[in-house]
Design a protein around this motif. Structure first.
Motif, PDB file in Angstrom:
ATOM      1  N   TYR A 155     -20.310 -20.054 -13.320  1.00  0.00           N
ATOM      2  CA  TYR A 155     -20.105 -19.637 -11.931  1.00  0.00           C
ATOM      3  C   TYR A 155     -18.760 -20.131 -11.403  1.00  0.00           C
ATOM      4  CZ  TYR A 155     -20.728 -19.422  -6.881  1.00  0.00           C
ATOM      5  OH  TYR A 155     -20.553 -19.182  -5.540  1.00  0.00           O
ATOM      6  N   ILE A 156     -18.398 -21.371 -11.714  1.00  0.00           N
ATOM      7  CA  ILE A 156     -17.120 -21.915 -11.242  1.00  0.00           C
ATOM      8  C   ILE A 156     -15.952 -21.135 -11.845  1.00  0.00           C
ATOM      9  CG2 ILE A 156     -15.661 -23.966 -11.225  1.00  0.00           C
ATOM     10  CD1 ILE A 156     -18.196 -25.648 -11.207  1.00  0.00           C
ATOM     11  N   ASN A 157     -16.032 -20.842 -13.136  1.00  0.00           N
ATOM     12  CA  ASN A 157     -14.955 -20.082 -13.774  1.00  0.00           C
ATOM     13  C   ASN A 157     -14.897 -18.643 -13.265  1.00  0.00           C
ATOM     14  OD1 ASN A 157     -14.056 -22.235 -15.367  1.00  0.00           O
ATOM     15  ND2 ASN A 157     -15.543 -21.782 -16.981  1.00  0.00           N
ATOM     16  N   GLU A 158     -16.023 -18.077 -12.904  1.00  0.00           N
ATOM     17  CA  GLU A 158     -16.010 -16.723 -12.361  1.00  0.00           C
ATOM     18  C   GLU A 158     -15.266 -16.662 -11.030  1.00  0.00           C
ATOM     19  OE1 GLU A 158     -20.041 -15.504 -12.123  1.00  0.00           O
ATOM     20  OE2 GLU A 158     -20.176 -14.898 -14.240  1.00  0.00           O
ATOM     21  N   GLN A 159     -15.372 -17.697 -10.235  1.00  0.00           N
ATOM     22  CA  GLN A 159     -14.631 -17.715  -8.968  1.00  0.00           C
ATOM     23  C   GLN A 159     -13.133 -17.852  -9.217  1.00  0.00           C
ATOM     24  OE1 GLN A 159     -16.770 -16.834  -6.685  1.00  0.00           O
ATOM     25  NE2 GLN A 159     -18.287 -17.190  -8.294  1.00  0.00           N
ATOM     26  N   TYR A 160     -12.744 -18.631 -10.209  1.00  0.00           N
ATOM     27  CA  TYR A 160     -11.329 -18.692 -10.588  1.00  0.00           C
ATOM     28  C   TYR A 160     -10.842 -17.335 -11.088  1.00  0.00           C
ATOM     29  CZ  TYR A 160     -11.587 -23.798 -10.337  1.00  0.00           C
ATOM     30  OH  TYR A 160     -11.740 -25.099  -9.899  1.00  0.00           O
ATOM     31  N   GLU A 161     -11.667 -16.676 -11.881  1.00  0.00           N
ATOM     32  CA  GLU A 161     -11.291 -15.370 -12.431  1.00  0.00           C
ATOM     33  C   GLU A 161     -11.150 -14.335 -11.316  1.00  0.00           C
ATOM     34  OE1 GLU A 161     -10.376 -12.692 -15.542  1.00  0.00           O
ATOM     35  OE2 GLU A 161     -10.632 -14.871 -15.562  1.00  0.00           O
ATOM     36  N   ARG A 162     -12.029 -14.374 -10.351  1.00  0.00           N
ATOM     37  CA  ARG A 162     -11.946 -13.422  -9.237  1.00  0.00           C
ATOM     38  C   ARG A 162     -10.676 -13.632  -8.423  1.00  0.00           C
ATOM     39  NH1 ARG A 162     -17.036 -13.200  -5.273  1.00  0.00           N
ATOM     40  NH2 ARG A 162     -17.967 -12.646  -7.298  1.00  0.00           N
ATOM     41  N   TYR A 163     -10.326 -14.885  -8.190  1.00  0.00           N
ATOM     42  CA  TYR A 163      -9.099 -15.170  -7.432  1.00  0.00           C
ATOM     43  C   TYR A 163      -7.869 -14.768  -8.234  1.00  0.00           C
ATOM     44  CZ  TYR A 163      -6.016 -17.714  -4.246  1.00  0.00           C
ATOM     45  OH  TYR A 163      -5.039 -18.049  -3.329  1.00  0.00           O
ATOM     46  N   LEU A 164      -7.891 -14.987  -9.548  1.00  0.00           N
ATOM     47  CA  LEU A 164      -6.746 -14.644 -10.393  1.00  0.00           C
ATOM     48  C   LEU A 164      -6.515 -13.150 -10.440  1.00  0.00           C
ATOM     49  CD1 LEU A 164      -4.552 -15.455 -12.425  1.00  0.00           C
ATOM     50  CD2 LEU A 164      -6.304 -15.440 -14.203  1.00  0.00           C
ATOM     51  N   ARG A 165      -7.579 -12.362 -10.531  1.00  0.00           N
ATOM     52  CA  ARG A 165      -7.419 -10.908 -10.598  1.00  0.00           C
ATOM     53  C   ARG A 165      -6.910 -10.347  -9.277  1.00  0.00           C
ATOM     54  NH1 ARG A 165      -9.217  -8.848 -15.196  1.00  0.00           N
ATOM     55  NH2 ARG A 165     -10.599 -10.118 -16.486  1.00  0.00           N
ATOM     56  N   GLU A 166      -7.236 -10.985  -8.172  1.00  0.00           N
ATOM     57  CA  GLU A 166      -6.668 -10.559  -6.891  1.00  0.00           C
ATOM     58  C   GLU A 166      -5.209 -10.980  -6.758  1.00  0.00           C
ATOM     59  OE1 GLU A 166      -7.821  -8.768  -4.438  1.00  0.00           O
ATOM     60  OE2 GLU A 166      -9.843  -8.421  -5.205  1.00  0.00           O
ATOM     61  N   GLU A 167      -4.858 -12.072  -7.388  1.00  0.00           N
ATOM     62  CA  GLU A 167      -3.509 -12.614  -7.240  1.00  0.00           C
ATOM     63  C   GLU A 167      -2.478 -11.850  -8.054  1.00  0.00           C
ATOM     64  OE1 GLU A 167      -1.795 -17.134  -7.001  1.00  0.00           O
ATOM     65  OE2 GLU A 167      -2.837 -16.551  -8.830  1.00  0.00           O
ATOM     66  N   ILE A 168      -2.863 -11.317  -9.210  1.00  0.00           N
ATOM     67  CA  ILE A 168      -1.891 -10.667 -10.088  1.00  0.00           C
ATOM     68  C   ILE A 168      -1.738  -9.183  -9.795  1.00  0.00           C
ATOM     69  CG2 ILE A 168      -2.347 -12.311 -11.936  1.00  0.00           C
ATOM     70  CD1 ILE A 168      -4.042 -10.214 -13.291  1.00  0.00           C
ATOM     71  N   LEU A 169      -2.440  -8.668  -8.787  1.00  0.00           N
ATOM     72  CA  LEU A 169      -2.279  -7.260  -8.445  1.00  0.00           C
ATOM     73  C   LEU A 169      -0.884  -7.006  -7.886  1.00  0.00           C
ATOM     74  CD1 LEU A 169      -5.715  -6.422  -6.754  1.00  0.00           C
ATOM     75  CD2 LEU A 169      -4.961  -5.822  -9.056  1.00  0.00           C
ATOM     76  N   ILE A 170      -0.381  -5.803  -8.110  1.00  0.00           N
ATOM     77  CA  ILE A 170       0.950  -5.459  -7.608  1.00  0.00           C
ATOM     78  C   ILE A 170       0.935  -5.386  -6.090  1.00  0.00           C
ATOM     79  CG2 ILE A 170       2.750  -3.693  -7.627  1.00  0.00           C
ATOM     80  CD1 ILE A 170       1.894  -2.985 -10.442  1.00  0.00           C
ATOM     81  N   THR A 171      -0.018  -4.704  -5.542  1.00  0.00           N
ATOM     82  CA  THR A 171      -0.196  -4.638  -4.091  1.00  0.00           C
ATOM     83  C   THR A 171      -1.434  -5.466  -3.746  1.00  0.00           C
ATOM     84  OG1 THR A 171      -1.465  -2.593  -4.331  1.00  0.00           O
ATOM     85  CG2 THR A 171       0.901  -2.389  -3.901  1.00  0.00           C
ATOM     86  N   ARG A 172      -1.216  -6.728  -3.462  1.00  0.00           N
ATOM     87  CA  ARG A 172      -2.336  -7.619  -3.205  1.00  0.00           C
ATOM     88  C   ARG A 172      -2.451  -7.889  -1.704  1.00  0.00           C
ATOM     89  NH1 ARG A 172       0.113 -13.189  -5.817  1.00  0.00           N
ATOM     90  NH2 ARG A 172       1.919 -13.418  -4.440  1.00  0.00           N
ATOM     91  N   LYS A 173      -3.555  -8.473  -1.335  1.00  0.00           N
ATOM     92  CA  LYS A 173      -3.813  -8.756   0.061  1.00  0.00           C
ATOM     93  C   LYS A 173      -2.937  -9.904   0.544  1.00  0.00           C
ATOM     94  CE  LYS A 173      -8.659  -7.449  -0.618  1.00  0.00           C
ATOM     95  NZ  LYS A 173     -10.070  -7.904  -0.527  1.00  0.00           N
ATOM     96  N   ARG A 174      -2.683  -9.900   1.845  1.00  0.00           N
ATOM     97  CA  ARG A 174      -1.888 -10.990   2.418  1.00  0.00           C
ATOM     98  C   ARG A 174      -2.638 -12.312   2.324  1.00  0.00           C
ATOM     99  NH1 ARG A 174       0.476  -9.585   8.197  1.00  0.00           N
ATOM    100  NH2 ARG A 174       1.326 -11.674   7.772  1.00  0.00           N
ATOM    101  N   LYS A 175      -3.932 -12.286   2.505  1.00  0.00           N
ATOM    102  CA  LYS A 175      -4.763 -13.474   2.373  1.00  0.00           C
ATOM    103  C   LYS A 175      -5.897 -13.172   1.409  1.00  0.00           C
ATOM    104  CE  LYS A 175      -7.387 -16.916   4.967  1.00  0.00           C
ATOM    105  NZ  LYS A 175      -7.919 -17.335   6.293  1.00  0.00           N
ATOM    106  N   ILE A 176      -5.836 -13.779   0.245  1.00  0.00           N
ATOM    107  CA  ILE A 176      -6.840 -13.535  -0.785  1.00  0.00           C
ATOM    108  C   ILE A 176      -8.113 -14.296  -0.419  1.00  0.00           C
ATOM    109  CG2 ILE A 176      -7.373 -13.754  -3.234  1.00  0.00           C
ATOM    110  CD1 ILE A 176      -4.404 -13.677  -3.795  1.00  0.00           C
ATOM    111  N   PRO A 177      -9.270 -13.657  -0.436  1.00  0.00           N
ATOM    112  CA  PRO A 177     -10.523 -14.380  -0.158  1.00  0.00           C
ATOM    113  C   PRO A 177     -10.738 -15.498  -1.172  1.00  0.00           C
ATOM    114  CG  PRO A 177     -10.863 -12.002  -0.062  1.00  0.00           C
ATOM    115  CD  PRO A 177      -9.483 -12.208  -0.621  1.00  0.00           C
ATOM    116  N   ASP A 178     -10.943 -16.681  -0.679  1.00  0.00           N
ATOM    117  CA  ASP A 178     -11.066 -17.867  -1.526  1.00  0.00           C
ATOM    118  C   ASP A 178     -12.540 -18.217  -1.674  1.00  0.00           C
ATOM    119  OD1 ASP A 178     -10.617 -20.065  -3.034  1.00  0.00           O
ATOM    120  OD2 ASP A 178      -9.620 -21.245  -1.477  1.00  0.00           O
ATOM    121  N   THR A 179     -13.086 -17.945  -2.843  1.00  0.00           N
ATOM    122  CA  THR A 179     -14.469 -18.303  -3.156  1.00  0.00           C
ATOM    123  C   THR A 179     -14.546 -19.436  -4.178  1.00  0.00           C
ATOM    124  OG1 THR A 179     -14.581 -16.602  -4.873  1.00  0.00           O
ATOM    125  CG2 THR A 179     -15.279 -15.975  -2.654  1.00  0.00           C
ATOM    126  N   ARG A 180     -13.414 -20.057  -4.484  1.00  0.00           N
ATOM    127  CA  ARG A 180     -13.406 -21.143  -5.466  1.00  0.00           C
ATOM    128  C   ARG A 180     -14.123 -22.378  -4.919  1.00  0.00           C
ATOM    129  NH1 ARG A 180      -7.015 -21.221  -6.065  1.00  0.00           N
ATOM    130  NH2 ARG A 180      -7.357 -21.195  -3.803  1.00  0.00           N
TER     131      ARG A 180
END
Length: 397
Positions: free
Chosen positions: A149-174
């Motif tokens: 579960y902890i690694n899944e939250q890191y993975e979710r944040y990473l996939r949002e971070e590496i997008l070309i057009t990403r959100k101004r504030k990435i939802p932090d579930t870590r």
């Protein structure tokens, strides 16, 4: 002409006073090359200190995010402790307020999110309750769901971070902090606790506490705490606050005093009682009331100050700069290997991440065009992916 006169005048060196010429003759440093002071003294009010007010106003509008996880056996008071920590029913809130709120036994990983507001400051709090750790007869690999579960939250944040057009504030579930509940046995730590904290301390901030400390006497509590500290040092388990991340001398002195108290002997209670005309949180017994917020009765105030009042932002910073950074480096190193995902360039963990292999080449076509192909092309076929429609089939090519 007259148009060149201003430029010629501007190119002339500025006039040097006679006093400055005398100083230069004596060997003094010219004013133009003299080193300035480190801090410049202002002659009037500029308004630089207003930056703090701007940051405060902006932060109060956006709010904070804090995610906490509680791990331990069933019956140690994990949900009650979280409710006591935030003085509200943030864990296992009853769906029917008219009935008596009974905390059920945890049977699966659950995350509950609440928005708490205090004096205009909003905080989005996520409490993750874990299954009864160590309740089974066979506890082999019982930590896998929690670590996953902890690694899944890191993975979710990473996939949002590496997008070309990403959100101004990435939802932090870590997960920013994990409170590990040690049963009040009075003996040494169990091998299960040691193994789990060794694995958990590498990916998240771990804060160990002694649950239901009111079942131990003061002498038993001090001896049990000393044994736990020896176990942590012997097995090289780094709990929060870590010594390696202390940079400021003042922070190091504060964290040294905190590390002497770890693990905190805490008592949780979500009911108020009258004590000397005041309403306090505590547990009522035959011989008196155990006050939760009284440092003479338990060390719950120290835990609350560590998680909320003094080190909340530090927990988030270490999670982002240390634990998440190590996970990000590991995942990006894995992306250099073959078999990348066609969606975001990261190696996948499911069947949809797999790139389809090239379809088999017809033997008739290969026999007919064999002289036109090089040996390298015959061994390594052209890449083909179902996600791209620009690649033609072998027989179409």
């Amino acid at each position: 002409g007259n148009s060149l006169e201003p430029e010629e005048r501007s190119m002339e060196p500025p006039a040097v006073p006679e006093e400055a010429e005398e100083e230069e003759e004596e060997g003094a440093v010219p004013l133009s090359v003299a080193p300035g002071p480190v801090g410049c003294q202002l002659f009037g009010y500029v308004g630089i200190e207003a930056v703090l007010d701007q940051m405060k106003i902006k932060t109060m509008k956006t709010g904070f995010e804090f995610n906490i996880m509680v791990v331990g056996q069933s019956g140690l008071g994990k949900s009650t402790m979280v409710n006591t920590l935030f003085k509200s029913k943030v864990s296992r809130k009853s769906s029917q307020p008219g009935q008596e709120e009974r905390i059920p036994k945890t049977v699966q990983l659950q995350s509950i999110t609440h928005v708490i507001e205090e004096k205009g400051v909003k905080m989005k709090l996520t409490v993750t309750d874990t299954p009864g750790f160590g309740d089974q007869i066979n506890n082999e690999n019982c930590w896998d769901p929690i670590i996953k579960y902890i690694n899944e939250q890191y993975e979710r944040y990473l996939r949002e971070e590496i997008l070309i057009t990403r959100k101004r504030k990435i939802p932090d579930t870590r997960v920013h902090g994990c409170v590990y509940f040690v049963p009040p046995t009075g003996h040494w730590l169990r091998p299960l606790d040691l193994e789990f904290m060794q694995r958990l301390s590498k990916i998240v901030n771990v804060v160990p506490v002694i649950a239901k400390a009111d079942t131990l006497t003061l002498e038993e509590r001090a001896e049990f705490k000393q044994r736990i500290q020896e176990d942590l040092k012997t097995h090289a388990i780094s709990v929060y606050p870590q010594e390696d991340f202390d940079q400021d001398p003042e922070d190091r002195a504060l964290n040294d005093r905190i590390r002497e108290k770890i693990p905190f002997a805490v008592v949780g209670a979500d009911q108020e009682h009258q004590v000397n005309g005041k309403r306090v949180l505590g547990r009522k017994t035959k011989w008196g009331i155990i006050e939760v917020e009284n440092s003479a009765h338990c060390e719950f105030p120290l835990l609350r100050d560590l998680l909320i009042r003094s080190h909340l932002q530090d927990l988030k910073d270490i999670t982002h700069n240390v634990h998440y950074e190590s996970y990000r480096v590991q995942r990006l190193n894995e992306s250099n290997r073959p078999g990348l995902s066609p969606l975001n360039g990261l190696p996948g963990k499911g069947p949809w991440h797999m790139v389809a292999s090239c379809p088999p080449r017809p033997q008739r076509w290969a026999r007919r065009h064999r002289p036109l192909l090089s040996p390298a092309l015959m061994i390594h076929p052209l890449p083909w992916s179902p996600a791209s429609s620009s690649h033609l089939s072998w027989w179409q090519w």
